[in-house]
Design a protein around this motif. Structure first.
Motif, PDB file in Angstrom:
ATOM      1  N   ARG A  32       0.904  -1.115   0.024  1.00 35.70           N
ATOM      2  CA  ARG A  32      -0.193  -0.052  -0.071  1.00 35.70           C
ATOM      3  C   ARG A  32       0.839   1.422  -0.011  1.00 35.70           C
ATOM      4  O   ARG A  32       0.280   2.333  -0.448  1.00 35.70           O
ATOM      5  CB  ARG A  32      -0.975   0.070   1.125  1.00 35.70           C
ATOM      6  CG  ARG A  32      -2.002  -0.892   1.129  1.00 35.70           C
ATOM      7  CD  ARG A  32      -3.076  -0.822   2.170  1.00 35.70           C
ATOM      8  NE  ARG A  32      -3.989  -1.900   2.159  1.00 35.70           N
ATOM      9  CZ  ARG A  32      -4.970  -1.888   3.154  1.00 35.70           C
ATOM     10  NH1 ARG A  32      -4.885  -1.528   4.073  1.00 35.70           N
ATOM     11  NH2 ARG A  32      -5.967  -2.868   2.827  1.00 35.70           N
ATOM     12  N   THR A  33       1.981   1.268   0.649  1.00 36.57           N
ATOM     13  CA  THR A  33       2.858   2.265   0.583  1.00 36.57           C
ATOM     14  C   THR A  33       4.024   2.430  -0.217  1.00 36.57           C
ATOM     15  O   THR A  33       4.745   3.278  -0.421  1.00 36.57           O
ATOM     16  CB  THR A  33       3.648   2.386   2.142  1.00 36.57           C
ATOM     17  OG1 THR A  33       4.350   1.423   2.002  1.00 36.57           O
ATOM     18  CG2 THR A  33       2.467   2.648   3.212  1.00 36.57           C
ATOM     19  N   ASP A  34       4.103   1.636  -1.547  1.00 34.75           N
ATOM     20  CA  ASP A  34       4.933   1.410  -2.229  1.00 34.75           C
ATOM     21  C   ASP A  34       6.349   1.252  -1.401  1.00 34.75           C
ATOM     22  O   ASP A  34       7.442   1.860  -1.867  1.00 34.75           O
ATOM     23  CB  ASP A  34       5.107   2.803  -3.290  1.00 34.75           C
ATOM     24  CG  ASP A  34       5.258   2.440  -4.634  1.00 34.75           C
ATOM     25  OD1 ASP A  34       5.264   1.157  -4.938  1.00 34.75           O
ATOM     26  OD2 ASP A  34       5.353   3.225  -5.513  1.00 34.75           O
ATOM     27  N   GLY A  35       6.406   0.376  -0.394  1.00 36.47           N
ATOM     28  CA  GLY A  35       7.461   0.092   0.475  1.00 36.47           C
ATOM     29  C   GLY A  35       8.332  -0.891  -0.211  1.00 36.47           C
ATOM     30  O   GLY A  35       8.104  -1.685  -1.108  1.00 36.47           O
ATOM     31  N   ARG A  36       9.166  -1.310   0.804  1.00 36.30           N
ATOM     32  CA  ARG A  36       9.843  -2.835   0.414  1.00 36.30           C
ATOM     33  C   ARG A  36       9.830  -3.491   1.573  1.00 36.30           C
ATOM     34  O   ARG A  36      10.018  -3.002   2.953  1.00 36.30           O
ATOM     35  CB  ARG A  36      11.337  -2.301   0.284  1.00 36.30           C
ATOM     36  CG  ARG A  36      12.511  -3.452   0.041  1.00 36.30           C
ATOM     37  CD  ARG A  36      13.804  -2.753  -0.267  1.00 36.30           C
ATOM     38  NE  ARG A  36      14.711  -3.620  -0.023  1.00 36.30           N
ATOM     39  CZ  ARG A  36      15.429  -4.308   0.517  1.00 36.30           C
ATOM     40  NH1 ARG A  36      15.097  -4.035   1.952  1.00 36.30           N
ATOM     41  NH2 ARG A  36      16.254  -5.206   0.630  1.00 36.30           N
ATOM     42  N   LEU A  37       9.777  -4.961   1.477  1.00 35.21           N
ATOM     43  CA  LEU A  37       9.791  -5.966   2.585  1.00 35.21           C
ATOM     44  C   LEU A  37      10.697  -7.175   2.120  1.00 35.21           C
ATOM     45  O   LEU A  37      10.620  -7.522   1.068  1.00 35.21           O
ATOM     46  CB  LEU A  37       8.342  -6.407   2.805  1.00 35.21           C
ATOM     47  CG  LEU A  37       8.119  -7.967   3.837  1.00 35.21           C
ATOM     48  CD1 LEU A  37       8.593  -7.266   5.197  1.00 35.21           C
ATOM     49  CD2 LEU A  37       6.836  -8.274   3.779  1.00 35.21           C
ATOM     50  N   TRP A  38      11.629  -7.430   3.122  1.00 29.16           N
ATOM     51  CA  TRP A  38      12.472  -8.392   2.994  1.00 29.16           C
ATOM     52  C   TRP A  38      12.267  -9.481   4.041  1.00 29.16           C
ATOM     53  O   TRP A  38      12.539  -9.139   5.135  1.00 29.16           O
ATOM     54  CB  TRP A  38      14.029  -7.881   2.548  1.00 29.16           C
ATOM     55  CG  TRP A  38      14.792  -9.153   2.268  1.00 29.16           C
ATOM     56  CD1 TRP A  38      15.181  -9.638   1.425  1.00 29.16           C
ATOM     57  CD2 TRP A  38      16.049  -9.407   3.263  1.00 29.16           C
ATOM     58  NE1 TRP A  38      16.175 -10.597   1.456  1.00 29.16           N
ATOM     59  CE2 TRP A  38      16.826 -10.350   2.715  1.00 29.16           C
ATOM     60  CE3 TRP A  38      16.327  -8.858   4.404  1.00 29.16           C
ATOM     61  CZ2 TRP A  38      17.947 -11.134   3.533  1.00 29.16           C
ATOM     62  CZ3 TRP A  38      17.687  -9.448   5.171  1.00 29.16           C
ATOM     63  CH2 TRP A  38      18.204 -10.560   4.511  1.00 29.16           C
ATOM     64  N   VAL A  39      12.514 -10.664   3.668  1.00 26.72           N
ATOM     65  CA  VAL A  39      12.224 -11.796   4.725  1.00 26.72           C
ATOM     66  C   VAL A  39      13.412 -12.693   4.416  1.00 26.72           C
ATOM     67  O   VAL A  39      13.290 -13.326   3.154  1.00 26.72           O
ATOM     68  CB  VAL A  39      10.712 -12.283   4.823  1.00 26.72           C
ATOM     69  CG1 VAL A  39      10.656 -13.440   5.819  1.00 26.72           C
ATOM     70  CG2 VAL A  39       9.870 -11.337   4.989  1.00 26.72           C
ATOM     71  N   MET A  40      13.950 -13.398   5.360  1.00 25.25           N
ATOM     72  CA  MET A  40      14.998 -14.496   5.184  1.00 25.25           C
ATOM     73  C   MET A  40      14.661 -15.522   6.158  1.00 25.25           C
ATOM     74  O   MET A  40      14.495 -14.854   7.565  1.00 25.25           O
ATOM     75  CB  MET A  40      16.465 -13.811   5.159  1.00 25.25           C
ATOM     76  CG  MET A  40      17.398 -15.052   4.983  1.00 25.25           C
ATOM     77  SD  MET A  40      19.078 -14.223   5.060  1.00 25.25           S
ATOM     78  CE  MET A  40      19.989 -15.661   4.844  1.00 25.25           C
ATOM     79  N   SER A  41      14.753 -16.697   6.056  1.00 20.32           N
ATOM     80  CA  SER A  41      14.643 -17.780   6.994  1.00 20.32           C
ATOM     81  C   SER A  41      15.318 -19.041   6.192  1.00 20.32           C
ATOM     82  O   SER A  41      14.858 -19.354   4.968  1.00 20.32           O
ATOM     83  CB  SER A  41      13.231 -17.931   7.283  1.00 20.32           C
ATOM     84  OG  SER A  41      13.147 -19.042   8.454  1.00 20.32           O
ATOM     85  N   GLY A  42      16.240 -19.512   6.989  1.00 23.90           N
ATOM     86  CA  GLY A  42      16.858 -20.773   6.549  1.00 23.90           C
ATOM     87  C   GLY A  42      17.748 -20.402   5.102  1.00 23.90           C
ATOM     88  O   GLY A  42      18.220 -19.544   5.311  1.00 23.90           O
ATOM     89  N   ASN A  43      17.306 -21.250   4.225  1.00 22.14           N
ATOM     90  CA  ASN A  43      18.336 -21.042   2.904  1.00 22.14           C
ATOM     91  C   ASN A  43      17.233 -20.231   1.746  1.00 22.14           C
ATOM     92  O   ASN A  43      17.435 -20.269   0.752  1.00 22.14           O
ATOM     93  CB  ASN A  43      18.817 -21.997   2.236  1.00 22.14           C
ATOM     94  CG  ASN A  43      17.903 -23.065   1.662  1.00 22.14           C
ATOM     95  OD1 ASN A  43      16.564 -22.928   1.915  1.00 22.14           O
ATOM     96  ND2 ASN A  43      18.279 -24.282   0.904  1.00 22.14           N
ATOM     97  N   ALA A  44      16.356 -19.422   2.387  1.00 19.87           N
ATOM     98  CA  ALA A  44      15.149 -18.741   1.390  1.00 19.87           C
ATOM     99  C   ALA A  44      15.181 -17.501   1.880  1.00 19.87           C
ATOM    100  O   ALA A  44      15.227 -16.988   2.895  1.00 19.87           O
ATOM    101  CB  ALA A  44      13.919 -19.561   1.221  1.00 19.87           C
ATOM    102  N   GLN A  45      14.718 -16.617   0.837  1.00 15.63           N
ATOM    103  CA  GLN A  45      14.327 -15.297   1.108  1.00 15.63           C
ATOM    104  C   GLN A  45      12.996 -14.906   0.288  1.00 15.63           C
ATOM    105  O   GLN A  45      12.657 -15.602  -0.751  1.00 15.63           O
ATOM    106  CB  GLN A  45      15.407 -14.230   0.771  1.00 15.63           C
ATOM    107  CG  GLN A  45      16.011 -14.307  -0.777  1.00 15.63           C
ATOM    108  CD  GLN A  45      16.965 -13.422  -0.944  1.00 15.63           C
ATOM    109  OE1 GLN A  45      17.675 -12.650  -0.168  1.00 15.63           O
ATOM    110  NE2 GLN A  45      17.754 -13.656  -2.143  1.00 15.63           N
ATOM    111  N   TYR A  46      12.659 -13.877   0.642  1.00 13.48           N
ATOM    112  CA  TYR A  46      11.536 -13.206   0.042  1.00 13.48           C
ATOM    113  C   TYR A  46      11.545 -11.681  -0.082  1.00 13.48           C
ATOM    114  O   TYR A  46      12.073 -10.996   0.816  1.00 13.48           O
ATOM    115  CB  TYR A  46      10.050 -13.467   0.884  1.00 13.48           C
ATOM    116  CG  TYR A  46       8.810 -12.739   0.254  1.00 13.48           C
ATOM    117  CD1 TYR A  46       8.113 -12.842  -0.880  1.00 13.48           C
ATOM    118  CD2 TYR A  46       8.478 -11.323   0.990  1.00 13.48           C
ATOM    119  CE1 TYR A  46       7.153 -12.252  -1.294  1.00 13.48           C
ATOM    120  CE2 TYR A  46       7.490 -10.843   0.389  1.00 13.48           C
ATOM    121  CZ  TYR A  46       6.810 -11.071  -0.641  1.00 13.48           C
ATOM    122  OH  TYR A  46       5.592 -10.165  -1.004  1.00 13.48           O
ATOM    123  N   LEU A  47      11.261 -11.052  -1.260  1.00 14.28           N
ATOM    124  CA  LEU A  47      11.421  -9.803  -1.434  1.00 14.28           C
ATOM    125  C   LEU A  47      10.309  -9.085  -2.239  1.00 14.28           C
ATOM    126  O   LEU A  47       9.644  -9.773  -3.215  1.00 14.28           O
ATOM    127  CB  LEU A  47      12.625  -9.414  -2.617  1.00 14.28           C
ATOM    128  CG  LEU A  47      12.830  -7.858  -2.941  1.00 14.28           C
ATOM    129  CD1 LEU A  47      13.208  -7.266  -1.601  1.00 14.28           C
ATOM    130  CD2 LEU A  47      14.001  -7.922  -3.970  1.00 14.28           C
TER     131      LEU A  47
END
Length: 168
Positions: A104-119
């Motif tokens: 909604r804010t045109d922001g950025r979210l990065w998540v990492m756990s184990g050997n994976a990541q989400y962007l």
């Protein structure tokens, strides 16, 4: 609350105003823990989840939680939830809400756990394999702030109350 309830060791959180020279100011919030990670938690409720990438998708889905009724951090209805009493309903809304806020804010979210990541950012919305391995969870949220809403414009008491609400 999740950083406090899941780490095997230490958890960290930080928030700051980021002022890059070529982009709008943004609020950056990050947490990291050295806990068991999403895969271990996801498999508590869904044994078909076998990879860290699948576990990140599970964690980003509204309503997913590894809390059980016997768990001291058990999921409760929103009516029983009181943020001011350091209460967390463990309803599986946290990452879903962060993802929604970033979109909604045109922001950025990065998540990492184990050997994976989400962007999630303006150009990307995907999970994938990461070259590094982190046993716990790392989450970074960056949202743009309007220049007239900078931290320096707020009273320090207001910031203290906000930090208290966010438990930082």
């Amino acid at each position: 609350d999740n950083v406090a309830s899941h780490p095997k060791g230490k958890g960290y959180s930080a928030a700051q105003i980021y002022r890059p020279s070529s982009a709008p100011d943004s609020l950056e919030f990050a947490i990291a823990d050295s806990g068991c990670g999403f895969l271990s938690n996801a498999r508590r409720t869904d044994r078909s989840i076998c990879t860290d990438e699948q576990a990140i998708h599970w964690a980003l889905t509204k309503g997913t939680t590894s809390a059980t009724p016997a768990d001291p951090f058990a999921q409760r209805s929103q009516e029983d939830w009181d943020l001011r009493a350091d209460d967390d309903a463990h309803q599986g809304l946290g990452l879903w809400l962060l993802r929604t806020l970033a979109k909604r804010t045109d922001g950025r979210l990065w998540v990492m756990s184990g050997n994976a990541q989400y962007l999630l950012d303006r150009n990307t919305d995907q999970a994938g394999v990461c070259a590094r391995h982190w046993p716990g969870v790392v989450i970074e949220l960056e949202i743009p702030v309007n220049s007239k809403e900078l931290v320096s414009d707020y009273d320090t008491e207001d910031l203290g109350l906000l930090a208290e609400e966010l438990a930082i």
